[in-house]
Scaffold this motif. Structure first.
Motif, PDB file in Angstrom:
ATOM      1  N   MET A 168      -0.285   5.012   7.209  1.00 46.20           N
ATOM      2  CA  MET A 168       0.155   5.844   6.250  1.00 46.20           C
ATOM      3  C   MET A 168      -0.605   6.926   5.448  1.00 46.20           C
ATOM      4  SD  MET A 168       3.099   3.151   4.268  1.00 46.20           S
ATOM      5  CE  MET A 168       3.560   4.736   3.452  1.00 46.20           C
ATOM      6  N   SER A 169      -1.950   6.333   5.256  1.00 47.09           N
ATOM      7  CA  SER A 169      -2.914   7.411   4.683  1.00 47.09           C
ATOM      8  C   SER A 169      -3.269   8.564   5.414  1.00 47.09           C
ATOM      9  CB  SER A 169      -4.154   6.672   3.953  1.00 47.09           C
ATOM     10  OG  SER A 169      -3.461   5.670   3.242  1.00 47.09           O
ATOM     11  N   THR A 170      -3.473   8.432   6.802  1.00 48.87           N
ATOM     12  CA  THR A 170      -4.170   9.251   7.623  1.00 48.87           C
ATOM     13  C   THR A 170      -3.627   9.603   8.946  1.00 48.87           C
ATOM     14  OG1 THR A 170      -5.555   7.516   8.819  1.00 48.87           O
ATOM     15  CG2 THR A 170      -6.486   8.397   6.542  1.00 48.87           C
ATOM     16  N   LYS A 171      -2.722   8.776   9.753  1.00 53.69           N
ATOM     17  CA  LYS A 171      -2.074   9.077  10.926  1.00 53.69           C
ATOM     18  C   LYS A 171      -0.941   9.802  10.623  1.00 53.69           C
ATOM     19  CE  LYS A 171      -4.179   4.969  13.092  1.00 53.69           C
ATOM     20  NZ  LYS A 171      -3.831   3.894  14.274  1.00 53.69           N
ATOM     21  N   ILE A 172      -0.001   9.742   9.643  1.00 59.73           N
ATOM     22  CA  ILE A 172       1.095  10.585   9.654  1.00 59.73           C
ATOM     23  C   ILE A 172       0.983  11.948   9.621  1.00 59.73           C
ATOM     24  CG2 ILE A 172       3.435  10.894   8.494  1.00 59.73           C
ATOM     25  CD1 ILE A 172       3.403   7.979   7.673  1.00 59.73           C
ATOM     26  N   THR A 173       0.032  12.315   8.705  1.00 62.95           N
ATOM     27  CA  THR A 173      -0.594  13.552   8.142  1.00 62.95           C
ATOM     28  C   THR A 173      -1.453  13.769   7.260  1.00 62.95           C
ATOM     29  OG1 THR A 173       0.337  15.675   7.161  1.00 62.95           O
ATOM     30  CG2 THR A 173       1.018  13.835   6.178  1.00 62.95           C
ATOM     31  N   SER A 174      -2.389  14.609   7.383  1.00 62.67           N
ATOM     32  CA  SER A 174      -3.600  14.650   6.368  1.00 62.67           C
ATOM     33  C   SER A 174      -2.910  15.537   5.181  1.00 62.67           C
ATOM     34  CB  SER A 174      -4.528  15.619   6.814  1.00 62.67           C
ATOM     35  OG  SER A 174      -3.984  16.863   7.455  1.00 62.67           O
ATOM     36  N   THR A 220      -2.032  17.553  -4.148  1.00 59.49           N
ATOM     37  CA  THR A 220      -0.591  18.321  -4.582  1.00 59.49           C
ATOM     38  C   THR A 220       0.529  17.750  -3.505  1.00 59.49           C
ATOM     39  OG1 THR A 220      -1.890  20.102  -5.271  1.00 59.49           O
ATOM     40  CG2 THR A 220       0.487  20.231  -4.904  1.00 59.49           C
ATOM     41  N   GLN A 221      -0.017  17.519  -2.226  1.00 66.05           N
ATOM     42  CA  GLN A 221       1.073  16.978  -1.560  1.00 66.05           C
ATOM     43  C   GLN A 221       1.270  15.390  -1.577  1.00 66.05           C
ATOM     44  OE1 GLN A 221      -1.373  17.812   1.914  1.00 66.05           O
ATOM     45  NE2 GLN A 221       0.058  19.550   2.475  1.00 66.05           N
ATOM     46  N   GLY A 222      -0.011  14.806  -1.900  1.00 68.75           N
ATOM     47  CA  GLY A 222       0.323  13.383  -2.375  1.00 68.75           C
ATOM     48  C   GLY A 222       1.302  13.004  -3.535  1.00 68.75           C
ATOM     49  N   LEU A 223       0.845  13.968  -4.666  1.00 69.17           N
ATOM     50  CA  LEU A 223       1.644  13.704  -5.698  1.00 69.17           C
ATOM     51  C   LEU A 223       3.004  14.206  -5.645  1.00 69.17           C
ATOM     52  CD1 LEU A 223       2.017  13.403  -8.836  1.00 69.17           C
ATOM     53  CD2 LEU A 223       1.177  15.786  -9.102  1.00 69.17           C
ATOM     54  N   SER A 224       3.485  15.225  -4.794  1.00 73.48           N
ATOM     55  CA  SER A 224       4.881  15.450  -4.466  1.00 73.48           C
ATOM     56  C   SER A 224       5.475  14.408  -3.622  1.00 73.48           C
ATOM     57  CB  SER A 224       4.648  16.811  -3.491  1.00 73.48           C
ATOM     58  OG  SER A 224       4.292  17.900  -3.946  1.00 73.48           O
ATOM     59  N   ALA A 225       4.911  13.823  -2.838  1.00 66.22           N
ATOM     60  CA  ALA A 225       5.456  12.740  -2.078  1.00 66.22           C
ATOM     61  C   ALA A 225       5.891  11.406  -3.117  1.00 66.22           C
ATOM     62  CB  ALA A 225       4.671  12.172  -0.665  1.00 66.22           C
ATOM     63  N   ASN A 226       5.052  11.199  -3.893  1.00 62.91           N
ATOM     64  CA  ASN A 226       5.247  10.056  -4.893  1.00 62.91           C
ATOM     65  C   ASN A 226       6.207  10.177  -5.798  1.00 62.91           C
ATOM     66  OD1 ASN A 226       3.084   8.627  -3.588  1.00 62.91           O
ATOM     67  ND2 ASN A 226       1.827   8.576  -5.174  1.00 62.91           N
ATOM     68  N   ILE A 227       6.307  11.492  -6.355  1.00 64.35           N
ATOM     69  CA  ILE A 227       7.419  11.835  -7.238  1.00 64.35           C
ATOM     70  C   ILE A 227       8.748  11.643  -6.571  1.00 64.35           C
ATOM     71  CG2 ILE A 227       8.639  13.982  -8.472  1.00 64.35           C
ATOM     72  CD1 ILE A 227       5.841  14.906  -8.913  1.00 64.35           C
ATOM     73  N   VAL A 228       8.789  12.186  -5.269  1.00 65.08           N
ATOM     74  CA  VAL A 228      10.205  11.778  -4.632  1.00 65.08           C
ATOM     75  C   VAL A 228      10.266  10.215  -4.396  1.00 65.08           C
ATOM     76  CG1 VAL A 228      11.257  12.140  -2.352  1.00 65.08           C
ATOM     77  CG2 VAL A 228      10.214  14.084  -3.263  1.00 65.08           C
ATOM     78  N   SER A 265       8.957   6.249   1.245  1.00 66.19           N
ATOM     79  CA  SER A 265       7.465   6.682   1.010  1.00 66.19           C
ATOM     80  C   SER A 265       7.155   7.584   2.643  1.00 66.19           C
ATOM     81  CB  SER A 265       6.637   5.571   0.864  1.00 66.19           C
ATOM     82  OG  SER A 265       5.404   5.821   0.654  1.00 66.19           O
ATOM     83  N   VAL A 266       7.411   6.774   3.470  1.00 65.03           N
ATOM     84  CA  VAL A 266       7.213   7.524   4.706  1.00 65.03           C
ATOM     85  C   VAL A 266       7.898   8.708   4.894  1.00 65.03           C
ATOM     86  CG1 VAL A 266       7.049   7.354   7.295  1.00 65.03           C
ATOM     87  CG2 VAL A 266       6.305   5.309   5.889  1.00 65.03           C
ATOM     88  N   ALA A 267       8.927   8.925   4.787  1.00 62.92           N
ATOM     89  CA  ALA A 267       9.801  10.018   5.006  1.00 62.92           C
ATOM     90  C   ALA A 267       9.338  11.358   3.879  1.00 62.92           C
ATOM     91  CB  ALA A 267      11.245   9.876   4.361  1.00 62.92           C
ATOM     92  N   SER A 268       8.836  10.823   2.745  1.00 60.26           N
ATOM     93  CA  SER A 268       8.348  11.821   1.897  1.00 60.26           C
ATOM     94  C   SER A 268       7.088  12.311   2.238  1.00 60.26           C
ATOM     95  CB  SER A 268       8.130  11.114   0.429  1.00 60.26           C
ATOM     96  OG  SER A 268       9.533  10.552  -0.140  1.00 60.26           O
ATOM     97  N   PHE A 289       0.876  -1.254  -0.175  1.00 59.61           N
ATOM     98  CA  PHE A 289      -0.084  -0.075  -0.087  1.00 59.61           C
ATOM     99  C   PHE A 289       0.887   1.231   0.084  1.00 59.61           C
ATOM    100  CE2 PHE A 289      -3.556   2.858   1.309  1.00 59.61           C
ATOM    101  CZ  PHE A 289      -4.525   2.278   0.609  1.00 59.61           C
ATOM    102  N   GLN A 290       1.938   1.124   0.144  1.00 60.59           N
ATOM    103  CA  GLN A 290       2.951   2.343   0.230  1.00 60.59           C
ATOM    104  C   GLN A 290       2.929   3.365  -0.915  1.00 60.59           C
ATOM    105  OE1 GLN A 290       7.157   0.793   0.802  1.00 60.59           O
ATOM    106  NE2 GLN A 290       6.175  -0.302   2.626  1.00 60.59           N
ATOM    107  N   GLY A 291       2.847   2.837  -2.133  1.00 60.21           N
ATOM    108  CA  GLY A 291       2.712   3.557  -3.287  1.00 60.21           C
ATOM    109  C   GLY A 291       1.658   4.503  -3.335  1.00 60.21           C
ATOM    110  N   VAL A 292       0.437   3.673  -3.039  1.00 55.72           N
ATOM    111  CA  VAL A 292      -1.017   4.307  -3.182  1.00 55.72           C
ATOM    112  C   VAL A 292      -1.455   4.773  -1.757  1.00 55.72           C
ATOM    113  CG1 VAL A 292      -1.290   2.669  -5.016  1.00 55.72           C
ATOM    114  CG2 VAL A 292      -1.886   2.191  -2.726  1.00 55.72           C
ATOM    115  N   ALA A 293      -0.760   5.110  -0.897  1.00 53.49           N
ATOM    116  CA  ALA A 293      -1.335   5.700   0.227  1.00 53.49           C
ATOM    117  C   ALA A 293      -1.554   7.059   0.292  1.00 53.49           C
ATOM    118  CB  ALA A 293       0.090   5.545   1.398  1.00 53.49           C
ATOM    119  N   THR A 294      -0.767   7.811  -0.622  1.00 51.84           N
ATOM    120  CA  THR A 294      -1.395   9.152  -0.773  1.00 51.84           C
ATOM    121  C   THR A 294      -2.587   9.369  -1.792  1.00 51.84           C
ATOM    122  OG1 THR A 294       0.114   9.449  -2.882  1.00 51.84           O
ATOM    123  CG2 THR A 294       1.008  10.018  -0.739  1.00 51.84           C
ATOM    124  N   LEU A 295      -2.829   8.258  -2.615  1.00 48.96           N
ATOM    125  CA  LEU A 295      -4.263   8.350  -3.291  1.00 48.96           C
ATOM    126  C   LEU A 295      -5.398   8.248  -2.205  1.00 48.96           C
ATOM    127  CD1 LEU A 295      -3.494   6.009  -6.491  1.00 48.96           C
ATOM    128  CD2 LEU A 295      -3.899   8.560  -6.319  1.00 48.96           C
TER     129      LEU A 295
END
Length: 307
Positions: free
Chosen positions: A222-228, A232-240, A261-264, A11-17
């Motif tokens: 990963m999707s909700t507890k680290i940060t809301s 745009t934020q999700g896309l930025s993290a995934n690019i990195v 992924s978590v660090a991004s 789920f790491q790659g799609v957590a931001t989705l």
């Protein structure tokens, strides 16, 4: 081992989705499973270096690295460590678990004669550096996107952003399959039935099943507890994450997709000032406990198998 990897890591790659409400959990995990499988297939051609790295060769004598007891101990220890973390909702590193398991079995096998210099250069250093690099990059990419948007007043095309977000999530999942599959397949090559390519396909299927059946708790963390987050934020993290893990795979460096992924995600959350510090501390603690836990289980298992 592969099933546990899928449960904890798919789920790491799609957590931001899911975290940005771009799509549902079901769609996100299906997209992750498909693109991870594609990455695993690509690994048969592009990531053979990692197979050698995680066979234990270079750290212990070949006679031990090729023994069934060594491989079984490593697989059991890493698998149990990752599965327990997945069931508790902690996104730990399969790479770190494998490294700890290799160390534990190696210490029991040959004591302090383990090649620690190779361990530091090829394993520990990439694992430590990857999240340190990912945090400022995640923060930087998100800040840059905000600056460009405010400077040039670009029109926001939400459909286009969502499309890019899906593509970036697919790339992260693809690179995870590319980077993780060779690490696990190295443990089953002592079985004559498996070729490298056949082993990778087998591992990929098990990883997909683990993600489909047991990734819910890690998904929430990963999707909700680290940060809301927003799109745009999700896309930025995934690019990195995608850029760093692809580069690592091509150079044969065993970075953790999880750490990156978590660090991004943490990095973009810092800029938005929405990071949950308590949850972040808990995740870091689980990372610190991963290596010794896997090492202890592996050492005990290796000794029992020799009895």
């Amino acid at each position: 081992m592969a099933y546990s990897n899928g449960a904890n890591d798919n789920f790491q790659g799609v957590a931001t989705l899911f975290g940005s409400r771009t799509t549902s959990y079901q769609t996100a995990i299906l997209w992750a499973s498909f693109t991870t499988l594609a990455g695993a297939v690509a690994a048969t051609f592009l990531a053979s270096t990692l197979v050698k790295n995680f066979s234990g060769k270079g750290l212990v004598p070949d006679a031990i690295a090729n023994s069934p007891e060594f491989h079984i101990a490593v697989a059991i220890a890493a698998g149990l460590t990752v599965l327990i973390a997945a069931l508790m909702g902690f996104p730990i590193s399969t790479t770190h678990s494998l490294t700890g398991a290799i160390i534990g079995a190696a210490l029991v096998a040959i004591g302090l004669k383990v090649n620690f210099s190779a361990l530091g250069t090829s394993f520990i250093l990439p694992l430590l550096l990857s999240p340190i690099i990912a945090i400022p990059l995640g923060a930087g990419i998100y800040s840059l996107s905000g600056y460009i948007n405010s400077k040039f007043k670009l029109p926001v095309n939400q459909k286009m952003i969502d499309t890019y977000h899906f593509i970036s999530a697919g790339i992260v999942s693809f690179t995870r399959g590319l980077n993780d599959t060779p690490k696990i397949v190295s443990l089953i090559l002592i079985i004559e039935y498996f070729s490298i390519r056949g082993g990778m396909i087998t591992i990929a299927i098990a990883m997909a099943l683990g993600g489909l059946l047991n990734s819910q708790k890690v998904a929430v963390t990963m999707s909700t507890k680290i940060t809301s987050m927003n799109q745009t934020q999700g896309l930025s993290a995934n690019i990195v994450t995608g850029v760093l893990v692809i580069a690592a795979s091509l150079f044969g460096l065993p970075v953790s997709t999880n750490y990156v992924s978590v660090a991004s995600i943490f990095g973009v959350g810092l800029i938005a000032k929405k990071v949950n510090i308590q949850v972040s501390y808990q995740i870091v603690l689980s990372w610190l406990l991963t290596l010794p836990t896997a090492a202890i289980i592996s050492g005990i298992t290796y000794r029992l198998l020799q009895a």
